[in-house]
Design an enzyme around this catalytic site. Structure first.
Site, PDB file in Angstrom:
ATOM      1  N   GLY A  22       0.849  -1.183   0.000  1.00 17.08           N
ATOM      2  CA  GLY A  22       0.000   0.000   0.000  1.00 17.08           C
ATOM      3  C   GLY A  22       0.884   1.232   0.000  1.00 17.08           C
ATOM      4  O   GLY A  22       2.108   1.136  -0.082  1.00 17.08           O
ATOM      5  N   GLY A  23       0.243   2.387   0.108  1.00 12.42           N
ATOM      6  CA  GLY A  23       0.992   3.641   0.088  1.00 12.42           C
ATOM      7  C   GLY A  23       1.942   3.787   1.258  1.00 12.42           C
ATOM      8  O   GLY A  23       2.962   4.474   1.165  1.00 12.42           O
ATOM      9  N   MET A  24       1.621   3.147   2.375  1.00 16.21           N
ATOM     10  CA  MET A  24       2.402   3.333   3.600  1.00 16.21           C
ATOM     11  C   MET A  24       3.544   2.323   3.736  1.00 16.21           C
ATOM     12  O   MET A  24       4.393   2.473   4.586  1.00 16.21           O
ATOM     13  CB  MET A  24       1.500   3.149   4.830  1.00 16.21           C
ATOM     14  CG  MET A  24       0.218   3.903   4.767  1.00 16.21           C
ATOM     15  SD  MET A  24       0.353   5.423   5.661  1.00 16.21           S
ATOM     16  CE  MET A  24      -1.368   5.843   5.774  1.00 16.21           C
ATOM     17  N   GLY A  25       3.525   1.270   2.927  1.00 14.21           N
ATOM     18  CA  GLY A  25       4.523   0.216   3.103  1.00 14.21           C
ATOM     19  C   GLY A  25       3.907  -1.116   2.717  1.00 14.21           C
ATOM     20  O   GLY A  25       2.845  -1.157   2.099  1.00 14.21           O
ATOM     21  N   VAL A  27       3.036  -5.469   3.635  1.00 16.07           N
ATOM     22  CA  VAL A  27       2.786  -6.476   4.667  1.00 16.07           C
ATOM     23  C   VAL A  27       3.449  -7.770   4.174  1.00 16.07           C
ATOM     24  O   VAL A  27       3.293  -8.140   3.006  1.00 16.07           O
ATOM     25  CB  VAL A  27       1.277  -6.696   4.898  1.00 16.07           C
ATOM     26  CG1 VAL A  27       1.053  -7.753   5.967  1.00 16.07           C
ATOM     27  CG2 VAL A  27       0.600  -5.390   5.311  1.00 16.07           C
ATOM     28  N   ASP A 136     -12.373   1.197   9.097  1.00  8.52           N
ATOM     29  CA  ASP A 136     -11.957   0.777   7.753  1.00  8.52           C
ATOM     30  C   ASP A 136     -12.444  -0.642   7.468  1.00  8.52           C
ATOM     31  O   ASP A 136     -11.708  -1.461   6.932  1.00  8.52           O
ATOM     32  CB  ASP A 136     -10.434   0.880   7.620  1.00  8.52           C
ATOM     33  CG  ASP A 136      -9.971   0.838   6.160  1.00  8.52           C
ATOM     34  OD1 ASP A 136     -10.787   1.167   5.265  1.00  8.52           O
ATOM     35  OD2 ASP A 136      -8.808   0.471   5.909  1.00  8.52           O
TER      36      ASP A 136
END
Length: 263
Positions: A22-25, A27, A136
């Site tokens: 994702g945009g943040m990093g 998994v 979410d």
């Protein structure tokens, strides 16, 4: 930068594969070499103060949770300039989004089981002191194991709810069109009823194979919710009515607690 397979992090966690980005990093699935068990490793590459604080908050929130429908967090660490990492139970299985892609729609029986499990998780989160909002809920965050156990995952937007009059501890504000209620857009307050809307929308999409009309568009009279039974006549009137109630535009018209929604 995506971590390579076999990278050893924190002298303990060996990367096996990437599960999602994702945009943040990313998994990852990794092996905890101290304990010999598979774990999920969630990475935050945004090292701005706000994201760092939000990620740390997520770690603290999750580390204190114990519920059969929620993953457990076992570790949290930062690696200098590289980023922050959250270590949690690796949950085998597929998410609801993948199941919908595979099958098109799910059965009413499956929807009831998923809805009941999610309501149990939300009842637990919303009765913590202070309450925790997930904010979410969507098919990609509902995980189903091979033996049918259901988990609510990914607390990236979780918020500690301080009631109506106090400041709120909050991090990233994000919306998922079709799944987020109108109050999640802009500056309106979110509360436990925000999660019931998103759960209703998730069940609607899973039963119909179509993402429902967007909450903000509906609030502005630019769209109307297509009745669930118009899209899937096999769904019982009672279940359709419960899901549509959960998705009311005005929070006061929705279920006011998770136990009522579950019933």
């Amino acid at each position: 930068m995506t971590l390579e397979k076999n990278t050893l992090l924190h002298n303990r966690y060996r990367i096996i594969e990437i599960l999602g980005q994702g945009g943040m990093g990313s998994v990852y699935r990794a092996i905890d070499e101290n304990l010999g068990v598979a774990v999920a490793l969630k990475e935050n590459l945004f090292t701005t103060e706000e994201y760092t604080r939000q990620f740390r908050l997520e770690a603290v929130i999750l580390a204190n949770l114990r519920h059969p429908n929620l993953p457990r967090v076992s570790d949290h660490f930062e690696l200098g300039e590289q980023g922050q990492y959250l270590v949690m139970d690796f949950i085998e299985g597929e998410d609801l989004r993948f199941r919908m892609e595979r099958l098109g729609t799910i059965t009413e029986e499956d929807a009831l089981q998923i809805g009941a499990a999610m309501c149990d998780a939300l009842a637990y989160l919303h009765t913590r002191k202070p309450p925790i909002l997930h904010r979410d809920i969507k098919p990609g965050n509902v995980k189903i194991t091979p033996d049918g156990h259901i988990f609510l995952v990914d607390f990236g937007l979780a918020k500690v709810y301080q009631g109506n009059n106090q400041a709120t501890t909050t991090g990233a504000r994000a919306m998922t069109p079709g799944y987020s209620p109108p109050e999640q857009y802009g500056t309106a307050r979110t509360d436990p009823r925000t999660d019931y809307y998103s759960l209703g929308a998730t069940l609607y999409a899973a039963l119909c194979g179509v993402i429902p009309e967007d909450g903000l568009a509906r609030a502005m009279d630019n769209a109307q919710l297509t009745p669930l039974r118009k899209r899937n006549t096999k769904v019982s009137r009672r279940l359709a009515a419960a899901i549509e109630k959960a998705m009311a535009i005005d929070p006061s018209d929705r279920f006011q607690n998770a136990d009522d929604f579950k019933k």
